[in-house]
Design an enzyme around this catalytic site. Structure first.
Site, short mmCIF file in Angstrom:
data_model
loop_
_atom_site.label_atom_id
_atom_site.label_comp_id
_atom_site.label_asym_id
_atom_site.label_seq_id
_atom_site.Cartn_x
_atom_site.Cartn_y
_atom_site.Cartn_z
N GLU A 239 0.76 -1.25 0.00
CA GLU A 239 0.00 0.00 0.00
C GLU A 239 0.79 1.31 0.00
O GLU A 239 0.69 2.11 0.94
CB GLU A 239 -0.99 0.00 1.17
CG GLU A 239 -2.01 -1.11 1.05
CD GLU A 239 -3.14 -1.04 2.06
OE1 GLU A 239 -3.03 -0.27 3.03
OE2 GLU A 239 -4.14 -1.74 1.87
N GLU A 351 -5.50 -7.92 -0.88
CA GLU A 351 -6.22 -7.63 0.36
C GLU A 351 -7.66 -7.33 0.03
O GLU A 351 -7.96 -6.48 -0.81
CB GLU A 351 -5.64 -6.41 1.11
CG GLU A 351 -4.59 -6.75 2.14
CD GLU A 351 -4.19 -5.54 2.98
OE1 GLU A 351 -5.08 -4.72 3.32
OE2 GLU A 351 -3.00 -5.41 3.29
#
Ligand SMILES: *[C@@H]1O[C@H](CO)[C@@H](O)[C@H](O)[C@H]1NC(C)=O
Ligand SMILES: *[C@@H]1O[C@H](CO)[C@@H](O)[C@H](O)[C@H]1NC(C)=O
Ligand SMILES: *[C@@H]1O[C@H](CO)[C@@H](O)[C@H](O)[C@H]1NC(C)=O
Length: 430
Positions: A239, A351
């Site tokens: 991320e 995710e």
């Protein structure tokens, strides 16, 4: 994202035990006939469009894979930035309705989203390190649920014992490797997930923080350790967000890819993460797609260079709310599938997650997974967040309850996320 979770980490070993961790399983999709695809009819503007090879699964949909996902090759030979020819109308999905990677699990990465990490906070979800029984969880997830991949978050700082530029610390590596070996022992694929948000202690890699060479050095050393294992997947960064220059970021990603390949890990999958928390919805629109598609292997190919994308189902895509409000298909998965197909590339949703026992999530997650499975030519799979050292009441918990040798999954895992649940076959879960 789970931004609200991270700041809670590292308060103490016990607190960390209760809250840490990411996990991952994913399930990959294999080729086949797609059902109900009504995707966009035009190629993404500015994208180069080319024929996309079918993803050739090396395993049968119903068996545990025993061979690497070695055939995630792309036939795209497009020049970045060219306008290309037209994409096939509706460029149909070629998903079989069966994914192959799924899962969860994690080391305790102990990091905040600004890349600051707490030295004492990281420990593996393994009984010998006073963590959860991650080995037992993974064995259950593989044997009972059909998962075949686990994502194992860890801080960059943990590898180098919190000294930027240092070589990998053997003692810390031994702890992390214990979890990797527990994962490998189940027969699953194991994603090494450097969970640093493109940062080291608030400094952005290649843009004022650590140098690309420092980032590449750690990855080269990790790759040297695992280069001969086809079940290892390199997740080079979790991320990235608010990275000012996406092209400079792509150069950082390239440095890591080059280091991994030069270390001898020539064939394993490497996951390439974009900006904005690797949002699947803004991967194309915020420029990550065009920047990262230029990243190549040593020979100039893009074989097994897979885009890393995340998406939650709550209203703000934060992965912190029990209610799900979207299946992400219209705003994220359908347009991304089209872009991937037009550009001859593939992505892995490493995710996703939702409230573990919320009616909205039980419906919408099943829909999302079914769609991904239908588009398994461009989506390799998904990874659920999270199990491992998380605590049972955590909003996105995928922790199975243990009673002796019996493990009972959360409703969301049992109904939608477990490969054996059947969601990927096209069930909407209702
Ligand atoms: C980042 O992604 C979120 C959704 O996760 C979206 O709301 C936001 O607009 C995106 N920001 C940019 C700059 O693309
Ligand atoms: C979107 O991309 C721009 C430029 O690359 C960057 O400055 C911005 O931070 C990105 N947005 C997010 C939310 O990552
Ligand atoms: C655990 O399993 C045992 C044996 O099957 C059973 O008697 C017991 O009620 C179970 N405990 C819980 C909390 O479900």
């Amino acid at each position: 994202m789970l931004k609200a979770v991270y700041p809670l980490l590292g308060i103490s070993l016990f607190a960390s035990y209760a809250r840490g961790q990411g996990a991952v399983f994913s399930q990959s999709l294999s080729h086949g006939q797609i059902k109900g695809w009504t995707g966009a009819t035009t190629c993404v503007q500015g994208a180069t469009c080319s024929f996309v090879n079918d993803f050739r699964s090396t395993t049968s949909p119903t068996s545990t894979p025993t061979t690497p996902i070695s055939s995630v090759a792309s036939t795209s030979s497009t020049a970045p930035g060219s306008t290309g020819t037209s994409c096939a109308s509706n460029s149909p999905a070629k998903g079989s309705g069966t994914l192959k990677f799924t899962s969860l699990q994690g080391f305790d990465f102990g990091c905040n989203s600004d890349g600051s990490c707490s030295p004492g906070a990281a420990f593996p979800p393994l009984l010998q390190y006073f963590g959860a029984d991650g080995a037992g969880q993974m064995t259950h997830f593989v044997k009972d649920d059909g998962y075949n991949t686990f994502r194992l978050p860890v801080a960059w700082q943990f590898f180098t014992n919190y000294v930027l530029g240092d070589p990998i610390n053997a003692d810390n590596m031994a702890k992390y490797d214990a979890l990797v070996q527990a994962c490998l022992a189940t027969g699953a694929f194991c994603i090494i997930d450097m969970h640093n948000y493109a940062r080291w202690e608030r400094g952005i890699i290649g843009q004022g923080g650590p140098t690309n060479a420092q980032f590449a050095q750690t990855w080269g050393e990790i790759a040297a350790i695992y280069k001969d294992n086809p079940k290892i997947i390199f997740g080079i960064m979790n991320e990235p967000h608010d990275v000012p220059d996406i092209n400079l970021w792509a150069a950082s990603v390239q440095a890591a890819v080059t280091a991994i390949r030069k270390a001898g890990a020539t064939t394993q999958i490497i996951l390439l993460p974009g900006n904005n928390w690797t949002s699947a919805a803004t991967f194309v629109s915020n420029g990550s797609a065009d920047a990262l598609k230029k990243v190549v292997n040593l020979d100039g190919s893009t074989t097994n260079l897979i885009f890393d994308v995340h998406k939650y189902l709550d209203f703000d895509n934060s992965g912190t709310n029990p209610e799900c409000t979207t299946n992400n298909i219209a705003e994220a998965w359908a347009p991304l599938a089209q872009w991937l197909r037009c550009n001859g590339r593939q992505a892995f949703n490493t995710e996703t997650g939702g409230g573990y026992n919320t009616a909205s999530c039980l419906t919408l997650m099943c829909q999302q997974i079914a769609f991904q499975a239908q588009n398994s030519d461009v989506f390799l799979g998904y990874v659920g967040w999270a199990a491992g050292n998380f605590f049972t009441g955590y909003v996105l918990s995928e922790l199975p309850a243990q009673n002796g040798t019996t493990w009972t999954d959360t409703p969301l895992v049992a109904k939608c996320m477990a490969p054996n649940a059947g969601a990927q076959k096209g069930s909407t879960g209702q």
